[in-house]
Write a protein that holds these residues in place. Structure first.
Motif, short mmCIF file in Angstrom:
data_model
loop_
_atom_site.label_atom_id
_atom_site.label_comp_id
_atom_site.label_asym_id
_atom_site.label_seq_id
_atom_site.Cartn_x
_atom_site.Cartn_y
_atom_site.Cartn_z
N ILE A 180 -8.10 -5.84 2.89
CA ILE A 180 -7.06 -6.54 3.70
C ILE A 180 -5.76 -6.68 3.09
CG2 ILE A 180 -6.26 -8.72 4.87
CD1 ILE A 180 -9.14 -9.47 5.42
N LEU A 181 -5.76 -6.96 1.86
CA LEU A 181 -4.42 -7.27 1.42
C LEU A 181 -3.78 -5.85 0.76
CD1 LEU A 181 -5.48 -10.49 -0.78
CD2 LEU A 181 -4.13 -10.43 1.40
N ASP A 182 -4.63 -4.91 0.42
CA ASP A 182 -3.92 -3.62 0.06
C ASP A 182 -3.38 -2.84 1.15
OD1 ASP A 182 -4.73 -3.74 -2.98
OD2 ASP A 182 -6.29 -2.60 -2.77
N ARG A 183 -3.55 -3.31 2.28
CA ARG A 183 -2.82 -2.89 3.46
C ARG A 183 -1.66 -3.17 3.93
NH1 ARG A 183 -8.38 -1.32 7.14
NH2 ARG A 183 -9.57 -0.66 5.61
N VAL A 184 -1.30 -4.41 3.46
CA VAL A 184 -0.12 -5.28 3.28
C VAL A 184 1.08 -4.68 2.43
CG1 VAL A 184 1.18 -7.35 3.70
CG2 VAL A 184 -1.26 -7.27 4.40
N PRO A 185 2.07 -3.77 2.94
CA PRO A 185 3.14 -3.30 2.17
C PRO A 185 3.89 -4.34 1.55
CG PRO A 185 3.63 -2.88 4.36
CD PRO A 185 2.20 -3.48 4.47
#
Length: 452
Positions: A180-185
């Motif tokens: 999830i979080l790694d996909r949030v730029p």
């Protein structure tokens, strides 16, 4: 039917999908089984209140309905005839903000779906999230707690608590980070804990600038409350139940038993402040998810400070809790007023500036950021480089046995790490130090190759 039941069921109906007017009215009519005249205006007011905001919680919508004058009048006039025609059984759906639609986030809408995605049972999920703070109770054993705690002294005074998750929770948090979080730029100004960025990219925009301003955010991780973490997950589109569990997995409250005895090196006032700070659910410093969550929650702060910097003819970058601004003559003239404005913006966004660490440096003084000198180009202080080179030369000439004056447990690994750090900042100097390092004759018990 009681007023409370109508409020709760209608709130769940309105929350079931997009808060836009036509859909909200249709869901309300379906729940009540009748096209009441007051439902249209109510749905419009609901869409106007929540349509452009973070997805609300159930209690927020119940509070909205309870305070809505039009709905109160309708209950007073028609309360005896209002019935629930269809009880909402389906769960809330994913409802991400527009920007998040392109991030390919996993669809998780229930506790069961979250447990399956994480590879745990629902009971284990509830235990790891610990939303009832069972692990923080005074009688909770060490085996039941999810974090290993260590209290450290800050160089500037006070205490810092590191909270390292135990292996099973750490694996769950890594799944959340990678899925999830790694996909949030992150914001372009954020350089800490971001792949492809470093202290060098953080410092580079400020090289050869007339004036440098550095601000420090106080208690960057522990000052980030669980409520903001949950709001972030709801912004990404996760329904209230899933967002609450995700927030519980990524935050913690320090067990009260940990604060029974104040260590001798910490003053009573500082001890009390630390106990109050860490007693509330917060981002733990040591969890793999905390840096990404902190960066995401600071996105609005970065947007506002970047805009403020542009208006003053300056540039802005951030490395975790370290904020840097630099500019030329225009910025230098108003730097003190700018620092006050930046601190006010941070406070409005939920962050406090540690004013004791504020630094304003012109070109005539040494300008430092994250340990690097930026007067010319980002580089390590000359004294540090000369000292490291002297240690390496002495190790090569006389052997390393008498050079480990700091008592490092693995002196060879320590030197390799320091040389690698220099190579990242100053490749030419790092290459020279690497050649010296490779000439050192290490004792047989440390006789491993540099590649091992």
């Amino acid at each position: 039917m009681s007023r409370a039941a109508i409020l709760s069921v209608l709130a769940r109906s309105l929350l079931a999908g997009e808060p836009a007017y036509p859909a909200a009215r249709s869901r309300a009519e379906r729940t009540l089984g009748r096209r009441w005249r007051w439902l249209g205006p109510l749905a419009r007011r609901f869409a106007g209140r929540f349509g452009d905001a973070v997805r609300p919680r159930h209690r927020d919508v119940v509070r909205f309905l309870a305070r809505d004058a039009g709905f109160s009048e309708a209950l007073h006039a028609y309360g005896g005839r209002i019935r629930i025609a269809e009880w909402l059984a389906e769960p809330q759906r994913m409802l991400p903000v527009e920007a998040a639609l392109a991030w390919d986030l996993p669809v998780i809408e229930t506790a069961g779906a979250l447990a399956e995605w994480l590879g745990v049972t629902v009971d284990e999920l509830d235990w790891f999230a610990d939303r009832k703070d069972l692990c923080g109770r005074a009688n909770a054993s060490e085996q039941l707690r999810h974090y290993r705690l260590r209290l450290l002294a800050k160089r500037t005074g006070g205490a810092r608590l590191t909270e390292a998750p135990k292996p099973r929770l750490k694996a769950v948090q890594r799944r959340i980070l990678e899925g999830i979080l790694d996909r949030v730029p992150p914001h372009p100004a954020a350089h800490g804990f971001v792949q492809g960025r470093s202290i060098v990219t953080f410092a580079e925009p400020h090289a050869r600038r007339r004036m440098l301003l550095r601000l420090d955010l106080a208690d960057f991780f522990p000052a980030s409350p669980a409520a903001r973490v949950e709001a972030l997950f709801r912004t990404l589109g996760y329904p209230e139940a899933a967002a609450g569990l995700l927030a519980g997995l990524c935050t913690t409250a320090t067990p009260r038993a940990f604060w029974r005895d104040c260590p001798a090196w910490l003053g009573a006032e500082e001890w009390s402040a630390a106990r109050t700070l860490y007693a509330r659910p917060h981002l733990p410093q040591g969890a793999p998810t905390s840096p990404a969550l902190a960066n995401a929650m600071a996105y609005r702060l970065d947007c506002r400070l970047a805009g403020l910097a542009r208006s003053a003819g300056a540039v802005y970058t951030r490395y975790a809790d370290d904020l840097a601004f630099s500019g030329d003559l225009e910025f230098a003239r108003g730097v003190h007023r700018f620092a006050a404005h930046a601190a006010a913006v941070a406070l409005e966004e939920g962050f406090a500036v540690n004013h004791r660490k504020t630094r304003i440096r012109g070109q005539g003084a040494r300008q430092r950021l994250a340990g690097l000198v930026v007067n010319d180009r980002p580089n390590l202080p000359r004294r540090d480089l000369e000292r490291l080179e002297a240690i390496l030369v002495n190790c090569a000439r006389r052997g390393p046995q008498g050079q480990n004056r700091a008592g490092e447990a693995d002196f060879r690994a320590h030197l390799e790490g320091r040389v690698g750090y220099v190579e990242m900042v100053n490749p030419a100097k790092g290459e020279r130090l690497r050649r010296i390092l490779e000439t050192i004759a290490w004792p047989e018990r440390q006789g491993r190759t540099l590649d091992s």
